[in-house]
Write a protein that holds these residues in place. Structure first.
Motif, short mmCIF file in Angstrom:
data_model
loop_
_atom_site.label_atom_id
_atom_site.label_comp_id
_atom_site.label_asym_id
_atom_site.label_seq_id
_atom_site.Cartn_x
_atom_site.Cartn_y
_atom_site.Cartn_z
N ALA A 55 0.82 -1.22 0.00
CA ALA A 55 0.00 0.00 0.00
C ALA A 55 0.85 1.26 0.00
CB ALA A 55 -0.93 -0.01 1.21
N ARG A 56 2.04 1.21 0.58
CA ARG A 56 2.90 2.39 0.67
C ARG A 56 3.91 2.49 -0.46
NH1 ARG A 56 4.26 2.16 7.20
NH2 ARG A 56 2.12 2.57 7.93
N ALA A 60 3.81 -0.19 -6.69
CA ALA A 60 3.02 -1.40 -6.51
C ALA A 60 1.58 -1.18 -6.95
CB ALA A 60 3.07 -1.84 -5.05
N ARG A 61 0.83 -2.28 -6.89
CA ARG A 61 -0.56 -2.24 -7.35
C ARG A 61 -1.43 -3.08 -6.41
NH1 ARG A 61 -2.82 -4.90 -12.91
NH2 ARG A 61 -4.68 -3.63 -13.21
N GLN A 84 -6.08 7.63 -1.80
CA GLN A 84 -5.55 7.63 -0.44
C GLN A 84 -4.23 6.88 -0.29
OE1 GLN A 84 -8.47 6.47 2.54
NE2 GLN A 84 -10.13 7.30 1.32
N LEU A 85 -4.02 5.88 -1.13
CA LEU A 85 -2.84 5.01 -0.96
C LEU A 85 -1.78 5.34 -2.00
CD1 LEU A 85 -4.72 1.63 -0.39
CD2 LEU A 85 -3.93 3.27 1.34
N LEU A 188 -12.60 -1.37 3.15
CA LEU A 188 -12.29 0.03 3.43
C LEU A 188 -11.51 0.15 4.74
CD1 LEU A 188 -12.67 3.00 2.56
CD2 LEU A 188 -14.75 3.03 3.96
N ALA A 189 -11.95 -0.57 5.77
CA ALA A 189 -11.28 -0.51 7.07
C ALA A 189 -9.87 -1.08 6.99
CB ALA A 189 -12.10 -1.28 8.11
N ALA A 190 -9.69 -2.15 6.23
CA ALA A 190 -8.38 -2.79 6.14
C ALA A 190 -7.37 -1.91 5.40
CB ALA A 190 -8.50 -4.14 5.43
N LEU A 191 -7.80 -1.24 4.35
CA LEU A 191 -6.86 -0.49 3.52
C LEU A 191 -6.76 0.98 3.90
CD1 LEU A 191 -7.59 -2.12 0.04
CD2 LEU A 191 -5.77 -2.65 1.67
#
Length: 387
Positions: A55-56, A60-61, A84-85, A188-191
């Motif tokens: 995610a950071r 990446a994808r 957001q990511l 949504l909560a996980a990412l």
């Protein structure tokens, strides 16, 4: 003796007409959302450690994937998460990955494949995981599922984490309702992180509960009108929701109602010809001011045309002059659009349920012919050809 009701219908009547599971599963969603939030909050550190390396990473994808309703989860969330990511976020159905794997899976790009599965037994979901393992050098799998016995939660992968949602979200009904809403929330909560949602989960759940109760009389009136065509329109995340709303209505009416989805701006470019004097048009109105202006322009144009039987706004910021044709979502006038996905979805689900019953169908098993199934049948997975 107290009569137990779901969606305003006695439980005994629902059971006799094959509608009990669908009614229960629509009605339980606010509670299931809060339980899903608590579950994800408890796993926050583990999830963060697992997804952060991808995610950071701007190189990446992240692919959000599933089939049917599960695919539309990704279509609702991908544009928001992509902002957001650091990683690129796309929604790619498993059906596309399996049929054209080399078009969607890039060997040298680090990948987090987020797979959705109510049952976790869809052949395309399992095949998509295997293809990613075969074709992508650096891949992680985040599985979001409702079935503890499903094969997807036990995939043989180098790096995988499974988010097992509350067992009640494993819908018994043919159509996905609480599985859709809770897998979408869990993703949504996980990412995006549960911290960002801590102050928002209660208003989201409360708004969904209000729609299920307060909008039902108006939705019942619409269902009894017998529209033979329904259009769902939405901008941004609501375009994915419009597609899911069409599927839900098509499933629960067994195809008796023709459906069409688009964005309000896109609808003018040809699809508007779908509208007839027996067509209901439903527009999911954005809280974002510029987007809402485009939504209202199309609504006003359709009403001025006078071609549709009814044009309904689903809105958290209802316009006084359109009150008769608005399903108002109270208490969410300052909410982000993503938070409106859940109460708006509830309106579409309840309408599909009521339309199914108005046609004399059994919402739990609307397809009497057996040509479609709760878990898809008849899929052959072909071997991957040499590159």
């Amino acid at each position: 003796m107290t009569t137990v009701e779901h969606l305003g219908v006695p439980e005994t009547e629902l059971a006799a007409s094959g509608a009990l599971w669908t009614a229960r599963e629509i009605e339980q969603q606010p509670r299931m959302l809060e339980r899903t939030h608590a579950l994800l909050a408890g796993l926050r550190d583990r999830i963060e450690a697992f997804v952060a390396p991808v995610a950071r990473d701007p190189a990446a994808r992240i692919i959000l994937t599933g089939a049917g309703t599960s695919a539309y989860i990704g279509q609702c969330l991908a544009p928001l998460l992509d902002r957001q990511l650091a990683a690129r976020v796309d929604a790619v159905p498993t059906t596309d990955i399996v049929s054209c794997p080399r078009l969607h899976l890039h060997p040298d790009q680090p990948l987090l494949l987020v797979s959705f599965g109510r049952s976790g037994n869809s052949p395309e979901s399992l095949a998509a995981v295997e293809l990613a393992e075969t074709l992508v050098r650096d891949v992680r799998h985040l599985v979001v599922t409702c079935n503890p016995e499903g094969a997807l939660g036990r995939v043989a992968a180098r790096r995988a984490m499974t988010l097992q949602l509350p067992e009640e979200t494993h819908d018994t009904s043919f159509a996905m309702t609480s599985s859709f809403s809770c897998m979408m929330y869990a993703t949504l909560a996980a990412l995006a992180g549960t911290d960002a949602l801590e102050s928002r989960i209660a208003p989201i759940a409360a708004a969904m509960a209000r729609v299920i109760v307060d909008a039902r009389p108006a939705l019942q009136e619409l269902a009894l009108r017998g529209f033979d065509r329904v259009v769902y329109l939405g901008s941004g995340p609501f375009q994915g929701l419009a597609r899911e709303a069409c599927l839900k209505l098509g499933e629960l009416t067994n195809g008796a109602v023709a459906t069409c989805f688009d964005s309000p701006l896109g609808f003018r470019h040809g699809p508007k010809t779908f509208v007839t004097e027996r067509t209901l048009v439903v527009v999911f109105v954005s809280n974002d001011a510029p987007t809402r202006a485009y939504d209202h322009d199309l609504v006003d144009e359709l009403r001025q045309d006078g071609c549709a039987a009814r044009v309904i706004e689903v809105s958290a910021r209802p316009r006084p002059q359109a009150a008769r044709d608005t399903l108002a979502v109270a208490g969410m006038d300052s909410a982000q659009d993503v938070d409106l996905l859940w109460p708006y979805a509830a309106a579409a689900q309840v309408y599909a349920f009521l339309a199914s019953r108005a046609l004399g169908l059994s919402p739990d098993t609307p397809n009497r012919q057996g040509t479609v199934n709760r878990v898809v049948q008849g899929v052959r997975i072909h071997p991957l050809a040499d590159g």
